[in-house]
Design a protein around this motif. Structure first.
Motif, PDB file in Angstrom:
ATOM      1  N   GLY A  46      -3.489  -2.336   3.701  1.00 55.76           N
ATOM      2  CA  GLY A  46      -3.326  -1.703   2.390  1.00 55.76           C
ATOM      3  C   GLY A  46      -4.310  -2.172   1.346  1.00 55.76           C
TER       4      GLY A  46
ATOM      5  N   ALA B 268       3.784   1.341   4.389  1.00 57.38           N
ATOM      6  CA  ALA B 268       3.207   0.143   3.774  1.00 57.38           C
ATOM      7  C   ALA B 268       2.835  -0.852   4.876  1.00 57.38           C
TER       8      ALA B 268
ATOM      9  N   TYR C 278       9.132  -3.238   1.467  1.00 61.74           N
ATOM     10  CA  TYR C 278       9.005  -2.154   0.489  1.00 61.74           C
ATOM     11  C   TYR C 278      10.231  -1.234   0.562  1.00 61.74           C
TER      12      TYR C 278
ATOM     13  N   GLY D  66      -8.681  -2.352   1.438  1.00 63.82           N
ATOM     14  CA  GLY D  66      -8.252  -1.383   2.450  1.00 63.82           C
ATOM     15  C   GLY D  66      -9.091  -1.391   3.718  1.00 63.82           C
TER      16      GLY D  66
ATOM     17  N   SER E 102       4.218  -4.535   5.697  1.00 66.97           N
ATOM     18  CA  SER E 102       5.154  -4.837   4.608  1.00 66.97           C
ATOM     19  C   SER E 102       6.197  -3.736   4.453  1.00 66.97           C
TER      20      SER E 102
ATOM     21  N   THR F 299      -1.017  -4.785   1.551  1.00 70.20           N
ATOM     22  CA  THR F 299       0.323  -4.851   0.979  1.00 70.20           C
ATOM     23  C   THR F 299       0.903  -6.214   1.324  1.00 70.20           C
ATOM     24  N   TRP F 300       1.688  -6.773   0.450  1.00 73.42           N
ATOM     25  CA  TRP F 300       2.362  -8.030   0.788  1.00 73.42           C
ATOM     26  C   TRP F 300       3.521  -8.280  -0.175  1.00 73.42           C
TER      27      TRP F 300
ATOM     28  N   HIS G 276       3.482  -6.661  -3.725  1.00 75.90           N
ATOM     29  CA  HIS G 276       2.119  -6.442  -4.226  1.00 75.90           C
ATOM     30  C   HIS G 276       1.325  -5.475  -3.361  1.00 75.90           C
ATOM     31  N   THR G 277       0.253  -4.956  -3.998  1.00 84.32           N
ATOM     32  CA  THR G 277      -0.694  -4.079  -3.312  1.00 84.32           C
ATOM     33  C   THR G 277      -2.088  -4.403  -3.833  1.00 84.32           C
ATOM     34  N   ASP G 278      -3.086  -4.396  -2.950  1.00 81.19           N
ATOM     35  CA  ASP G 278      -4.480  -4.448  -3.400  1.00 81.19           C
ATOM     36  C   ASP G 278      -5.313  -3.513  -2.535  1.00 81.19           C
ATOM     37  N   GLY G 279      -5.455  -2.278  -3.025  1.00 82.91           N
ATOM     38  CA  GLY G 279      -6.199  -1.252  -2.291  1.00 82.91           C
ATOM     39  C   GLY G 279      -7.668  -1.573  -2.126  1.00 82.91           C
TER      40      GLY G 279
END
Ligand SMILES: CC(C)(COP(=O)(O)OP(=O)(O)OC[C@H]1O[C@@H](n2cnc3c(N)ncnc32)[C@H](O)[C@@H]1OP(=O)(O)O)[C@@H](O)C(=O)NCCC(=O)NCCS
Length: 329
Positions: free
Chosen positions: A319, A110, A117, A191, A113, A321-322, A185-188
């Motif tokens: 990612g 990740a 994770y 990327g 992050s 990712t945060w 959180h994730t927001d692909g």
């Protein structure tokens, strides 16, 4: 059942690369690097020293602090984007070196992050199967120097190598858990702005990918910067609310160390004064998944984190990712 942090450990390689050294490699200056990032120096692993070795040395210190041996570890989670191999995982390599014969081991990817994770996963495992997982070792370890383009001044001044380990223990008592609240959180969809373009199944290593410098970190720094501040502030606020504590009750904020300007933009927005924010980016640069573990260990060993302290972790990375997590020591 109480899950607590029984040990921390960290390790950085001996070799130090200063801003003055970088001035000889690319068109940059100590002044630019210091004022734009807060970084003065970073540690660089030897060519034959893999990520698992950094992880191993940090882990030994965490085990020593906890007073347990490798054989007592039930699971190992290694957060890294620079594993020794695609497979076996760095967790498998580490298990063998630590003699953690009964542990089940894996890597978690990740980016920056990764430690947050991994703590979430480790903690969840221990809550779900308290009899099976009494000691879980979580490590963030990176040899970013091997995916850094040393000819690109936009990125090469930022990164360093290191490892930080946290040993979680279910001590069987009725006390509070160390993980009080978390918000990950994730927001692909983002990327593209922070990635290593080649070396995976989409673009396996070839002469062309090597010549195009595609096995290195690519980052749109400005865009990442803007997103990072808002994301970490929002996650931090959510966690404080969930935990039911005020910013005044936070003893220390331990943010991912990507840029001191990001860190000093996040802290006031969370309502925490700068003197309660831990920062060591000046010595290590951005060590991705290792950075929070490196900070935690330094803060514990120097007495800046004491028993009972509320410690707020915040992270942001590729990612995208945060997230944030509140730990009770
Ligand atoms: C990378 C980062 C330090 C760059 O700082 P910045 O203030 O955004 O700088 P810019 O990229 O806009 O560059 C400003 C100028 O400095 C130059 N520059 C970039 N790197 C330089 C360096 N090492 N030395 C000297 N000049 C440099 C740029 O070329 C640009 O010049 P120009 O205006 O003539 O085009 C910053 O954007 C950052 O920290 N981003 C987020 C990193 C992060 O959080 N990562 C998350 C997890 S890994």
């Amino acid at each position: 059942m109480s899950i607590r942090i029984a040990g921390t450990g960290s390790y950085v390689p001996d070799r130090i690369l200063t801003n003055a050294d970088l001035e000889k490699m690319v068109e940059t200056s100590d002044e630019w690097i210091r004022t734009r990032t807060g970084i003065e120096e970073r540690h660089i692993a030897a060519p034959d020293q893999p990520t698992s070795d950094l992880a191993y040395r940090a882990s030994l210190k965490a085990l020593e602090m906890a007073g347990i041996t490798g054989e007592q570890i039930d699971a190992i989670v290694v957060a890294t984007i620079t594993p020794d191999y695609v497979f076996p995982s760095t967790g498998c390599v580490l298990q063998d070196r630590l003699g953690a014969k009964g542990a089940f081991c894996f890597d978690l990817e990740a980016a920056c992050s990764g430690l947050l994770y991994s703590l979430e996963v480790a903690y969840s495992l221990m809550k779900t199967h308290p009899q099976r997982y009494k000691h879980v070792l979580v490590i963030g370890a990176e040899k970013l120097s091997c995916i850094t383009d040393w000819t690109n001044r936009n990125t090469c001044v930022l990164f360093g190598d290191g490892a930080g380990a946290v040993l979680l223990e279910n001590d069987g008592s009725d006390g509070p858990d160390c993980v009080v609240a978390s918000d990950l959180h994730t927001d692909g969809g983002y990327g593209e702005i922070l990635k290593m373009p080649a070396g995976g199944s989409l673009a396996p290593a070839s002469k062309e990918t090597v010549e195009a410098h595609e096995h290195f970190i690519h980052m749109e720094g400005k865009e990442v910067f803007k997103l990072a501040v808002n994301a970490m502030v929002n996650a931090g606020k959510t966690v404080l609310e969930e935990a039911g504590i005020t910013p005044e009750e936070v003893n220390l904020v331990v943010p991912h160390q990507a840029n001191s300007r990001i860190i000093y933009a996040v802290a006031p927005r969370l309502g925490v004064p700068d003197e309660r924010v831990f920062i060591n980016i000046n010595h290590y640069g951005n060590t991705s998944a290792a950075s929070i573990g490196l900070c935690l260990d330094e803060a514990v060993r120097s007495g800046r984190i004491k028993k009972g302290d509320n410690v707020l972790l915040t992270a942001f990375g590729g990612g995208l990712t945060w997230g944030a997590m509140l730990l009770k020591f």
